[in-house]
Motif scaffolding. Structure first.
Motif, mmCIF file in Angstrom:
data_model
loop_
_atom_site.group_PDB
_atom_site.id
_atom_site.type_symbol
_atom_site.label_atom_id
_atom_site.label_comp_id
_atom_site.label_asym_id
_atom_site.label_seq_id
_atom_site.Cartn_x
_atom_site.Cartn_y
_atom_site.Cartn_z
ATOM 1 N N GLU B 147 -3.875 -4.111 -5.600
ATOM 2 C CA GLU B 147 -4.325 -3.956 -4.372
ATOM 3 C C GLU B 147 -3.629 -2.729 -3.783
ATOM 4 O OE1 GLU B 147 -4.924 -8.099 -1.994
ATOM 5 O OE2 GLU B 147 -3.144 -7.986 -3.080
ATOM 6 N N CYS B 148 -2.233 -2.684 -3.737
ATOM 7 C CA CYS B 148 -1.675 -1.434 -3.260
ATOM 8 C C CYS B 148 -2.027 -0.254 -3.852
ATOM 9 C CB CYS B 148 -0.065 -1.728 -3.389
ATOM 10 S SG CYS B 148 0.729 -3.031 -2.866
ATOM 11 N N PHE B 149 -2.279 -0.224 -4.929
ATOM 12 C CA PHE B 149 -2.477 0.972 -5.725
ATOM 13 C C PHE B 149 -3.980 1.423 -5.340
ATOM 14 C CE2 PHE B 149 -3.152 3.803 -9.195
ATOM 15 C CZ PHE B 149 -1.758 4.522 -9.516
ATOM 16 N N GLN B 151 -5.947 0.739 -2.879
ATOM 17 C CA GLN B 151 -6.058 0.979 -1.468
ATOM 18 C C GLN B 151 -5.776 2.264 -1.060
ATOM 19 O OE1 GLN B 151 -3.728 -2.169 0.907
ATOM 20 N NE2 GLN B 151 -5.329 -3.527 0.458
ATOM 21 N N THR B 152 -4.666 2.775 -1.587
ATOM 22 C CA THR B 152 -3.985 4.149 -1.249
ATOM 23 C C THR B 152 -4.838 5.338 -2.084
ATOM 24 O OG1 THR B 152 -1.844 3.539 -0.895
ATOM 25 C CG2 THR B 152 -2.070 5.745 -1.303
ATOM 26 N N LEU B 153 -5.118 4.841 -3.611
ATOM 27 C CA LEU B 153 -5.584 5.885 -4.417
ATOM 28 C C LEU B 153 -6.997 5.668 -4.777
ATOM 29 C CD1 LEU B 153 -2.367 5.974 -6.487
ATOM 30 C CD2 LEU B 153 -3.518 7.680 -5.669
ATOM 31 N N GLY B 154 -7.623 4.701 -4.349
ATOM 32 C CA GLY B 154 -9.041 4.317 -4.805
ATOM 33 C C GLY B 154 -8.967 4.393 -6.425
ATOM 34 N N VAL B 155 -8.181 3.979 -7.030
ATOM 35 C CA VAL B 155 -7.894 3.891 -8.521
ATOM 36 C C VAL B 155 -7.679 2.598 -9.001
ATOM 37 C CG1 VAL B 155 -6.989 4.695 -10.645
ATOM 38 C CG2 VAL B 155 -7.370 6.244 -8.556
ATOM 39 N N ASP B 156 -8.435 2.032 -9.985
ATOM 40 C CA ASP B 156 -7.771 0.693 -10.548
ATOM 41 C C ASP B 156 -6.865 0.878 -11.555
ATOM 42 O OD1 ASP B 156 -7.878 -1.696 -11.821
ATOM 43 O OD2 ASP B 156 -9.795 -1.600 -12.844
ATOM 44 N N ALA B 157 -5.625 0.450 -11.120
ATOM 45 C CA ALA B 157 -4.224 0.644 -11.726
ATOM 46 C C ALA B 157 -4.451 0.073 -13.256
ATOM 47 C CB ALA B 157 -3.171 0.239 -10.949
ATOM 48 N N HIS B 158 -5.007 -0.915 -13.232
ATOM 49 C CA HIS B 158 -5.195 -1.602 -14.880
ATOM 50 C C HIS B 158 -6.337 -1.385 -15.692
ATOM 51 C CE1 HIS B 158 -1.956 -3.825 -12.994
ATOM 52 N NE2 HIS B 158 -2.763 -4.504 -12.011
ATOM 53 N N GLY B 159 -7.261 -0.744 -14.978
ATOM 54 C CA GLY B 159 -8.564 -0.417 -15.866
ATOM 55 C C GLY B 159 -8.791 1.334 -15.880
ATOM 56 N N LEU B 189 2.915 8.248 -9.135
ATOM 57 C CA LEU B 189 1.793 7.966 -8.177
ATOM 58 C C LEU B 189 2.311 6.750 -7.103
ATOM 59 C CD1 LEU B 189 -1.335 8.488 -10.294
ATOM 60 C CD2 LEU B 189 -0.648 9.982 -8.759
ATOM 61 N N PHE B 190 2.784 5.938 -7.642
ATOM 62 C CA PHE B 190 3.115 4.819 -7.050
ATOM 63 C C PHE B 190 4.469 5.351 -5.932
ATOM 64 C CE2 PHE B 190 5.053 0.814 -5.337
ATOM 65 C CZ PHE B 190 3.927 0.069 -5.373
ATOM 66 N N PRO B 196 5.260 5.247 0.547
ATOM 67 C CA PRO B 196 5.101 5.586 1.886
ATOM 68 C C PRO B 196 4.109 5.206 2.735
ATOM 69 C CG PRO B 196 5.099 7.495 0.256
ATOM 70 C CD PRO B 196 4.984 6.340 -0.624
ATOM 71 N N GLN B 197 2.968 4.493 1.969
ATOM 72 C CA GLN B 197 2.157 3.794 2.781
ATOM 73 C C GLN B 197 2.451 2.110 2.878
ATOM 74 O OE1 GLN B 197 -0.412 5.420 4.086
ATOM 75 N NE2 GLN B 197 0.430 7.314 3.159
ATOM 76 N N LEU B 198 3.469 1.580 2.238
ATOM 77 C CA LEU B 198 3.651 0.235 2.190
ATOM 78 C C LEU B 198 4.069 -0.091 3.698
ATOM 79 C CD1 LEU B 198 5.971 -0.203 -0.945
ATOM 80 C CD2 LEU B 198 3.515 -0.940 -0.742
ATOM 81 N N PRO B 199 3.566 -1.379 4.088
ATOM 82 C CA PRO B 199 3.778 -1.656 5.563
ATOM 83 C C PRO B 199 5.591 -1.814 5.837
ATOM 84 C CG PRO B 199 2.951 -3.543 4.356
ATOM 85 C CD PRO B 199 2.905 -2.201 3.468
ATOM 86 N N ALA B 200 5.875 -1.713 7.166
ATOM 87 C CA ALA B 200 7.338 -2.053 7.314
ATOM 88 C C ALA B 200 7.766 -3.339 6.942
ATOM 89 C CB ALA B 200 7.770 -1.728 8.698
ATOM 90 N N GLY B 201 9.147 -3.624 6.843
ATOM 91 C CA GLY B 201 9.552 -4.786 6.584
ATOM 92 C C GLY B 201 9.744 -5.083 5.109
ATOM 93 N N LEU B 202 9.713 -6.448 4.802
ATOM 94 C CA LEU B 202 9.941 -6.754 3.474
ATOM 95 C C LEU B 202 8.522 -6.947 2.590
ATOM 96 C CD1 LEU B 202 12.300 -7.765 1.461
ATOM 97 C CD2 LEU B 202 11.780 -9.947 2.066
ATOM 98 N N VAL B 203 8.592 -6.145 1.601
ATOM 99 C CA VAL B 203 7.138 -6.156 0.798
ATOM 100 C C VAL B 203 7.176 -6.582 -0.692
ATOM 101 C CG1 VAL B 203 5.013 -4.903 0.225
ATOM 102 C CG2 VAL B 203 6.011 -4.295 2.465
ATOM 103 N N PHE B 204 6.517 -7.508 -1.140
ATOM 104 C CA PHE B 204 6.583 -7.859 -2.434
ATOM 105 C C PHE B 204 5.285 -7.448 -3.139
ATOM 106 C CE2 PHE B 204 9.046 -11.055 -0.381
ATOM 107 C CZ PHE B 204 10.183 -11.426 -1.224
#
Lengths: 190, 320
Positions: B147-149, B151-159, B189-190, B196-204
């Motif tokens: 999802e994170c990957f 949303q930012t890159l428009g690329v399927d990280a696993h596929g 890439l991550f 830098p695009q991850l939301p503030a606070g704690l992100v898992f």
């Protein structure tokens, strides 16, 4: 020249990148816990002045650039080249218009400049931070109008044009900050 | 010598002491036992991207440990139950505004839990630590890697195929990434674009790519793609912790060791002997568990608003 590995990167280090000498401005070590380490580096291309950002794998190395900054006195310009002299050895160096760049609009003979030598030749010239220059052309001065904030363009003897207060006149000498091109004050007993 | 003085104020030392006390109390109240394991051992991790600092006890060869993981897993296999370790870890060549070659690590294991239960517990712990400082509750977000990957890159990280990832990595950095592995391209890439695009606070971020499984088990995600049961924790965009639903199968563990060692040899890195004690412990039987390791100095950086790890360490490497 020696090669420098990413772990020797620090700001001010001069390196060759794509055939041009560059100076490191910032170096950031990045490493995901389980991932490959890399260095994000911000560099200035010393030929073009452009700032670029590159990412190197940690452990990569780049060739050092034979670049040295030296204080030199500006002597004269013969129409083709600008001549600078090393104060200790009196050795002279000729700089092209390209190397002198924006500095030329501030240079008066005998000014001490920072000349960057690349493989022994001037690559760039930084004029003194502050210079005192005579106004050679400006609208007539409004004597007494020293309080108002208005300003007008004035052409200086070296060719630069700066904004000066309205009361100044042709023949007055002004102090200018060459980094910003801003008027700093009038030099009284010129 | 001008730098005999510590790099921290007295207030920073007190803040560190309070943080360590809070962490220990949290686990004490939950009956998680503190264990104290060696930092010097005859072997170390084989991980291609983690360098151990060699040591020479009695003139022989040894290493300062990069985490307490293997010793803790040997304790788990003996039946120690839920345990935590709060101590020092060492990694060679890691120095920067978020890295110091010696650092404090909090690592804990929960028997019978999966990685999502452990993430919940970590959210409680970090929220508790921050509650002492601020009345604002800490924002907590959970998001899968794809999802994170995506949303930012428009690329399927696993596929996505390797060529596409390499092309994106080169575009984001330099030509020297053209021949990089899948894992390295994803990391680059991550780090450069997604973090830098991850939301503030704690992100898992969970369900890491299978090629970055390290010591986590594999499973299939909802899309049927094989992913690792590994998660990473980010606090205001800074990597803070890494956890797994732990691999317990000794044969697979041995294969991963062998794969790492082959990669190290190919990359011209010093080979590290695999830890046979760990394999024997897994053979004996390690309970199903989830474990996570958290960078304590980075947590303190976030609490104190420091932008360099040297600001929270009384003696960073430059002063040692």
């Amino acid at each position: 020249m020696a090669n420098y590995s990413t772990n020797e990167f620090r700001s001010g280090l001069k390196l060759m990148l794509d055939g041009d000498p560059c100076s490191i401005l910032e170096n950031e070590f990045v490493k995901p816990g389980k991932g490959q380490a890399f260095n994000r580096v911000k560099l200035r291309n010393l030929k073009t002045g452009r700032v670029l950002e590159k990412t190197f794998k940690s452990g990569e190395s780049l060739e050092g650039a034979d670049v040295m900054d030296m204080d030199m006195q500006y002597l004269y310009n013969d129409g083709d080249f600008w001549y600078f002299m090393e104060p200790e050895s009196f050795e002279q160096h000729q700089a092209t218009e390209n190397a002198v760049g924006d500095a030329l609009q501030w240079l008066s003979e005998q000014d001490v400049c920072v000349v960057t030598l690349y493989n022994g030749s001037p690559l760039s010239v930084v004029p003194p931070n502050h210079v005192e220059l005579e106004i050679v052309e400006t609208d007539p001065g409004l004597r007494g109008d020293t309080a108002q904030g208005g300003s007008k363009p004035a052409k200086l003897v070296t060719g630069a044009t700066v904004k000066v207060p309205l009361f100044l006149d042709q023949g007055d000498v002004v102090k200018v900050d060459t980094r910003t091109g801003e008027y700093q004050g009038r030099v009284k007993d010129a | 010598m001008d730098n005999w003085q510590p790099g921290t104020s007295l207030a920073m030392l007190q803040s560190r002491a309070a943080l360590l006390a809070t962490l220990r109390q949290f686990f004490f109240q939950r009956s998680v036992m503190e264990v104290d394991v060696p930092v010097l051992a005859r072997t170390s991790v084989t991980d291609i991207n983690i360098e151990s600092i060699p040591a020479m006890p009695y003139g022989g060869s040894g290493y300062l440990q990069t985490s307490p993981e293997y010793f803790m897993k040997r304790l788990l296999s003996q039946g120690a139950g839920d345990i935590f370790c709060l101590g020092k870890a060492f990694r060679n060549g890691e120095q920067g505004c978020r890295h110091n070659p010696e650092f404090s690590l909090l690592e804990w294991y929960r028997c019978g839990w999966d990685e999502h239960q452990l993430m919940d517990e970590m959210a409680e712990l970090i929220s508790l630590v921050f509650a002492a400082r601020s009345s604002q509750p800490l924002a907590v977000t959970k998001c899968s890697y794809e999802e994170c990957f995506g949303q930012t890159l428009g690329v399927d990280a696993h596929g996505a195929d390797l060529a596409e990832l390499q092309q994106r990595a080169v575009a984001a950095s330099s030509d020297s990434w053209a021949g990089e592995s899948r894992a390295n391209c994803l990391d680059l890439l991550f780090s450069l674009l997604v973090e830098p695009q991850l939301p503030a606070g704690l992100v898992f971020v969970y369900d890491y790519p299978a090629c970055q499984s390290a010591l986590a088990q594999l499973h299939n995600n909802a899309q049927g793609q094989q992913v690792s049961r590994r998660f990473e924790v980010f606090l205001n965009g800074m990597e803070l912790a890494n956890g797994y639903f732990e691999l317990t199968d000794s044969a697979e563990q041995q294969q991963r060791f062998e794969g790492d060692i082959a990669q190290r040899i190919e990359a011209g890195k010093p080979p590290i002997p695999m830890d046979r004690h760990l394999l024997a412990a897994l053979d004996h039987g390690m309970p199903s568990c989830a474990g996570v390791a958290l960078g304590v100095d980075r947590l303190l950086m976030q609490l104190e608003g420091a932008d360099s790890i040297a600001q929270v360490l009384p003696f960073s490497w430059d002063r040692c």
